[in-house]
Enzyme design. Structure first.
Site, PDB file in Angstrom:
ATOM      1  N   ARG A  52      51.559  34.925  39.429  1.00  0.00           N
ATOM      2  CA  ARG A  52      50.310  34.549  40.064  1.00  0.00           C
ATOM      3  C   ARG A  52      49.221  34.356  39.010  1.00  0.00           C
ATOM      4  NH1 ARG A  52      49.456  40.130  43.445  1.00  0.00           N
ATOM      5  NH2 ARG A  52      49.428  41.596  41.697  1.00  0.00           N
ATOM      6  N   ASP A  54      44.847  34.117  38.674  1.00  0.00           N
ATOM      7  CA  ASP A  54      43.653  34.573  39.381  1.00  0.00           C
ATOM      8  C   ASP A  54      42.767  33.405  39.802  1.00  0.00           C
ATOM      9  OD1 ASP A  54      44.386  37.230  39.129  1.00  0.00           O
ATOM     10  OD2 ASP A  54      43.243  37.539  37.280  1.00  0.00           O
ATOM     11  N   ARG A 197      42.404  37.552  29.962  1.00  0.00           N
ATOM     12  CA  ARG A 197      40.943  37.403  29.936  1.00  0.00           C
ATOM     13  C   ARG A 197      40.269  38.646  29.350  1.00  0.00           C
ATOM     14  NH1 ARG A 197      39.434  36.265  35.819  1.00  0.00           N
ATOM     15  NH2 ARG A 197      37.328  36.371  34.944  1.00  0.00           N
TER      16      ARG A 197
END
Length: 250
Positions: A52, A54, A197
């Protein structure tokens, strides 16, 4: 006819989506693709992605698998599904695989690219992080090398995540400059939620002289997300490569 499993290779611009994974009250890439797939196959269809992403994160290469009893022609399928999908999602190929192949569990390596732009650019507003003060690439690369000798990345994971462990094997992590862009490349066998990130945001602090490599190592050893710095913005992040064993393909 027998059930056949297929992999779809595709890409998307994540700006207007709440990530890859289906959510009840949010717009997701998975929901758009399953809707298009159901139209093409004329039956309810479901996808399992390689992982997945974000909200706001992009993918220049992503994979998902599905099962069908139809014998699909790759060229025809790609043309038809791209005609149904919105303009910010594109299917590149359809691949026949063994029926026990799994888009998520059979992925050996995943690579991400993070893009920083050092000047305001109207064409990169939704595709890169604008940083006005240029960080030192040498310092960031020195710190990034420490990632290769580490295993537990809890300090860079979102809290309250549903994983069994925080161990990842990172095999490459480095920065390069391309004109006015700084590009961060990272490849690992798995990634935690928010991990890339958080790493980028913390490395930029190193590059700006707000942290040194010793402090970066202390963050790694802390296993505490509050010790790392704020995550970099989503729009600069791209899932760019997923690698599988060749023997899963037919």
């Amino acid at each position: 006819m027998e059930i056949q499993r297929y992999f779809i290779e595709f890409a998307y611009r994540g700006t207007h989506y709440h990530g890859w994974q289906f959510q009840k009250n949010a717009h997701s890439v998975q929901a758009e693709m399953e809707k298009a797939l159901s139209v093409i196959l004329k039956q309810p269809s479901y996808l399992t992605g390689s992982g997945r992403t974000d909200t706001g994160v992009h993918a220049s290469q992503q994979f998902a698998h599905f099962d069908t009893d139809l014998n699909l022609d790759q060229e025809d399928f790609v043309k038809r599904i791209n005609g149904v999908l919105p303009k910010d999602i594109a299917v590149y190929s359809l691949l026949k695989v063994k029926n026990d192949a799994h888009a998520r569990f059979d992925a050996r390596w995943r690579s991400y690219l993070y893009r920083i732009t050092l000047r305001k650019d109207p064409f990169e507003e939704e595709s890169a992080w604008l940083v006005y003060h240029k960080p030192c690439i040498d310092k960031m690369n020195e710190a990034a090398k420490l990632l290769l000798d580490h295993e537990d990345f809890q300090c860079f994971s979102k809290v309250h995540t549903d994983v069994n462990h925080f161990n990842c094997k990172i095999k490459e992590a480095y920065w390069e400059q391309n004109d006015h862009q700084l590009l961060f490349h990272i490849t690992a066998n798995r990634f935690l939620r928010g991990m890339v990130r958080a790493i980028v945001g913390t490395l930029v602090h190193v590059g700006l002289g707000r942290l040194d490599c010793g402090q970066f190592q202390e963050i790694l050893d802390s296993k505490d997300r509050s010790q790392a710095k704020s995550a970099s913005p989503a729009q600069g992040l791209y899932l760019c490569r997923v690698v599988y064993h060749e023997d899963i393909f037919i």
